[in-house]
Scaffold this motif. Structure first.
Motif, PDB file in Angstrom:
ATOM      1  N   ALA A   1      -7.303  58.810  32.544  1.00  0.00           N
ATOM      2  CA  ALA A   1      -6.363  57.691  32.502  1.00  0.00           C
ATOM      3  C   ALA A   1      -5.270  57.995  31.482  1.00  0.00           C
ATOM      4  N   GLU A   2      -4.072  57.438  31.732  1.00  0.00           N
ATOM      5  CA  GLU A   2      -2.956  57.529  30.778  1.00  0.00           C
ATOM      6  C   GLU A   2      -2.665  56.127  30.273  1.00  0.00           C
ATOM      7  N   TYR A   3      -2.362  56.049  28.978  1.00  0.00           N
ATOM      8  CA  TYR A   3      -2.126  54.758  28.342  1.00  0.00           C
ATOM      9  C   TYR A   3      -0.736  54.740  27.709  1.00  0.00           C
ATOM     10  N   ASP A   4      -0.143  53.540  27.633  1.00  0.00           N
ATOM     11  CA  ASP A   4       1.132  53.399  26.927  1.00  0.00           C
ATOM     12  C   ASP A   4       0.884  53.118  25.448  1.00  0.00           C
TER      13      ASP A   4
ATOM     14  N   GLY B   1      -1.670  50.497  24.518  1.00  0.00           N
ATOM     15  CA  GLY B   1      -3.045  50.717  24.950  1.00  0.00           C
ATOM     16  C   GLY B   1      -3.326  50.278  26.373  1.00  0.00           C
ATOM     17  N   ARG B   2      -2.268  49.901  27.111  1.00  0.00           N
ATOM     18  CA  ARG B   2      -2.456  49.491  28.503  1.00  0.00           C
ATOM     19  C   ARG B   2      -2.502  50.726  29.402  1.00  0.00           C
ATOM     20  N   VAL B   3      -3.260  50.616  30.459  1.00  0.00           N
ATOM     21  CA  VAL B   3      -3.399  51.733  31.387  1.00  0.00           C
ATOM     22  C   VAL B   3      -2.125  51.867  32.217  1.00  0.00           C
ATOM     23  N   ILE B   4      -1.546  53.062  32.189  1.00  0.00           N
ATOM     24  CA  ILE B   4      -0.370  53.357  33.012  1.00  0.00           C
ATOM     25  C   ILE B   4      -0.828  53.900  34.368  1.00  0.00           C
TER      26      ILE B   4
ATOM     27  N   GLN C   1      -4.456  55.927  36.350  1.00  0.00           N
ATOM     28  CA  GLN C   1      -5.830  56.413  36.217  1.00  0.00           C
ATOM     29  C   GLN C   1      -6.243  57.103  37.511  1.00  0.00           C
TER      30      GLN C   1
END
Length: 159
Positions: free
Chosen positions: A98-101, A104-107, A109
């Motif tokens: 997963a990538e986060y901004d 900490g929100r998921v951009i 996954q």
């Protein structure tokens, strides 16, 4: 060998399709006693093995000569149970990355299928093919007519 698998001669006799020109007079005779669970089976697989022996024994198709096949079927059925528990606990899929901004929100996954799903599917397919060998499916069972056992006292004629 291409085509259908050969039906064992004793099943041909039970089904009423036995023909002398299609039987093998030199075929090995299976042992008459019922099999015992091999030591290498886990405790749960040994329980499943004993259940299978009870079923095939009552159908008149179980033999100590079939120990390895019944043990494989029991082991595969245990594997189905184990994989099912894993899937129930963890789900059919999982997030592999997963990538986060900055907050900490998921951009994005990447979701993948759980390996236990494929393992269970393969174990089910193999267990099904092993169980069919013993006539443990409705289609396989419908091809055989077994003699009904009578609950008569075998010593009644002596008295």
């Amino acid at each position: 060998m291409a085509g259908r698998k050969r039906k064992p001669d004793h099943l041909k006799v039970v089904a009423g399709t036995d023909r002398p020109d299609r039987t093998n007079p030199d075929a090995p005779v299976p042992l008459s006693e019922l099999p015992a669970a091999p030591e290498w089976l886990s405790a749960r697989a040994a329980e499943i093995f004993d259940q299978l022996v009870g079923i095939v024994g009552s159908m008149g198709v179980g033999s100590a000569s079939d120990t390895a096949m019944l043990a494989m079927a029991a082991s595969r059925l245990e594997e189905v149970e184990i994989c099912t528990a894993i899937i129930e606990d963890g789900g059919r899929t999982f997030v592999s990355s997963a990538e986060y901004d900055e907050q900490g929100r998921v951009i994005s996954q990447q979701i993948k299928g759980h390996p236990a799903v494929a393992q269970r599917s393969e174990a089910m397919r193999h267990a099904q093919s092993l169980l069919v060998e013993f006539g443990l499916s409705p289609a396989a069972r419908s091809k055989v007519s077994a003699n009904k056992s009578t609950n008569e006292n075998p010593f009644a004629a002596l008295g």
